[in-house]
Design an enzyme around this catalytic site. Structure first.
Site, PDB file in Angstrom:
ATOM      1  N   ARG A 121       3.923 -18.107 -10.393  1.00 36.63           N
ATOM      2  CA  ARG A 121       2.951 -17.016  -9.784  1.00 36.63           C
ATOM      3  C   ARG A 121       3.238 -17.141  -8.319  1.00 36.63           C
ATOM      4  NH1 ARG A 121      -0.667 -15.864 -13.877  1.00 36.63           N
ATOM      5  NH2 ARG A 121      -1.076 -13.932 -12.854  1.00 36.63           N
ATOM      6  N   GLN A 126       5.534 -11.114  -7.817  1.00 36.79           N
ATOM      7  CA  GLN A 126       4.580 -10.062  -7.978  1.00 36.79           C
ATOM      8  C   GLN A 126       4.977  -8.993  -8.857  1.00 36.79           C
ATOM      9  OE1 GLN A 126       2.296  -9.918  -4.224  1.00 36.79           O
ATOM     10  NE2 GLN A 126       1.180 -11.848  -4.818  1.00 36.79           N
ATOM     11  N   ASP A 129       5.338  -9.513 -12.506  1.00 38.71           N
ATOM     12  CA  ASP A 129       4.131 -10.261 -12.947  1.00 38.71           C
ATOM     13  C   ASP A 129       3.685  -9.681 -14.386  1.00 38.71           C
ATOM     14  OD1 ASP A 129       2.385 -11.699 -13.782  1.00 38.71           O
ATOM     15  OD2 ASP A 129       1.539 -12.059 -11.891  1.00 38.71           O
ATOM     16  N   SER A 132      -0.050 -10.184 -14.567  1.00 39.48           N
ATOM     17  CA  SER A 132      -1.049  -9.384 -13.664  1.00 39.48           C
ATOM     18  C   SER A 132      -1.266  -7.934 -14.020  1.00 39.48           C
ATOM     19  CB  SER A 132      -0.602  -9.825 -12.332  1.00 39.48           C
ATOM     20  OG  SER A 132      -0.703 -11.121 -11.977  1.00 39.48           O
ATOM     21  N   TYR A 227      -2.464 -20.251 -11.885  1.00 43.31           N
ATOM     22  CA  TYR A 227      -3.118 -20.664 -13.187  1.00 43.31           C
ATOM     23  C   TYR A 227      -4.408 -21.452 -12.747  1.00 43.31           C
ATOM     24  CZ  TYR A 227       1.104 -18.717 -15.238  1.00 43.31           C
ATOM     25  OH  TYR A 227       2.260 -18.076 -15.357  1.00 43.31           O
TER      26      TYR A 227
END
Length: 380
Positions: A121, A126, A129, A132, A227
């Site tokens: 992460r 991003q 991801d 997300s 996390y």
């Protein structure tokens, strides 16, 4: 020419791993894209749209046999794996920390497996991801599901017949899903309180118009890759007391707390649920890993003394068109680090994202955490 195959998902899954827009971009990059007939229908992307994007349509067997890279959100069946090309690459979301035995079986098959839910992460990750992008949808939909089940208004109303107070919502966890749940509940007019073990999210929570509930002494999660982490027994007891206090006042509770590779922490006990007003609603997004309440059942709604506990970890799939669009963009961005400028497959395990997402390669389980879990019984 590299061939990327798109498999139709199982019956319970309406999303598709590659939508036509992303497929068209890959075709323009001199990549052959072949999709199983009907792969995108439940995501509102029919076969004609794929054909117009330059995608070839084929049977499942043909897609499996032709593809150098296969895209499938959910794990294909063992029979599917036997029909894949030797050395084929499979990309999806396979929860390898829970499905270690399956990863071991796939290693024997000679496949290379990338599970995008194990990506670090980091800022660079991003754009790929999937956790997300899908959690954002789940947080939004969780509030809508709660609103539909709640027998009262969300916003405050002042009418000639009297005033209606706003609903009180409690969000447990201010990750991507939690933050979107906060924003959505606020848009609907609820008063929102938020609990998270990470003090660093307080400012973001308050910027969305919610109140942050603090419990001091949480374990440092700054090095956990974004996390959640396990907390001390003392902290858990103080956390439990604080949550109990706020659950009793809440009309709506959205729970989002999960720890990778472990059962979800039980944050709401039966006694806490008993303290809630009849008609209150809990939506548990951690249901697939056991749930954040003692009464959660995955894919079920449990009604206990007039309180509804809705266990659903697949809410993103209830908006399959946009969920597939975002997932496809994530996959496309991940493919960019697997392919060179000529669209040849190049697996650079010196790249932390490639290494982090790779579970199986060269006949072995190469992900350290999965390998440790597989070895653990032998050590006991």
């Amino acid at each position: 020419m590299l061939t990327i195959g798109v498999l139709k998902e199982p019956g319970f899954e309406p999303r598709v791993s590659l939508n036509p827009d992303i497929a068209a971009a890959l075709v323009k990059s001199n990549i052959k894209v072949v999709a199983e007939t009907g792969a995108g229908e439940r995501a509102f992307a029919g076969d004609p749209v794929y054909t117009a994007a330059g995608v070839a349509l084929a049977s499942r067997q043909e897609v499996l046999a032709q593809s150098d890279i296969l895209l499938s959100i959910n794990a294909p069946a063992a029979e599917d794996c036997r029909q894949m090309k030797k050395g084929a690459v499979l990309i999806g979301v396979y929860q390898p920390l829970f499905n270690q035995k399956l990863m071991q079986e796939w290693a024997v098959s000679g496949l290379t497996i990338f599970s995008l839910d194990t990506l670090p992460r980091t800022t660079r990750a991003q754009a790929m991801d999937v956790l997300s992008s899908q959690a954002n949808i789940a947080g939004y939909k969780a509030v809508l599901v709660a609103a539909a089940a709640y027998p009262r208004y969300f916003p405050m109303f002042m009418t000639a017949a009297g005033s209606i107070p706003p609903a009180k919502a409690l969000i447990l966890g201010a990750g991507v899903a939690g933050l979107q749940a906060i924003a959505t509940a606020r848009r609907l007019g609820a008063v929102v309180e938020v609990f998270d073990t990470r003090p660093a999210v307080k400012e973001e929570v308050m910027s969305l118009g919610a109140r942050f509930v603090e419990v001091e002494g949480a374990a440092d999660a700054s090095k956990a890759g974004g996390y959640a982490v396990e907390q001390s027994e003392d902290f858990q007891q103080r956390q439990k007391a604080k949550i109990a206090e706020h659950v009793a006042k809440a009309d709506i509770v959205i729970t989002t707390a999960q720890i990778p590779g472990r059962q979800a922490p039980v944050l709401i006990t039966t006694d806490m649920i008993d303290s809630m007003k009849p008609g209150s609603v809990i939506v548990d997004l951690a249901a697939v890993t056991g749930g954040n309440t003692s009464l959660t059942r995955n894919n079920e709604t449990v009604v206990h003394k007039g309180i509804s506990i809705i266990g659903n970890s697949s809410l993103a799939a209830t908006l399959p068109a946009d969920a597939s669009k975002l997932y496809g963009k994530n996959v496309h961005n991940f493919l960019k680090i697997l392919l060179d400028k000529e669209s040849n497959l190049v697996l650079n395990f010196g790249d932390d994202l490639v290494k982090g997402a790779c579970i199986v390669h060269g006949g072995e389980v190469v992900n350290e955490r999965v390998a440790q879990l597989l070895a653990a019984p032998a050590q006991g």
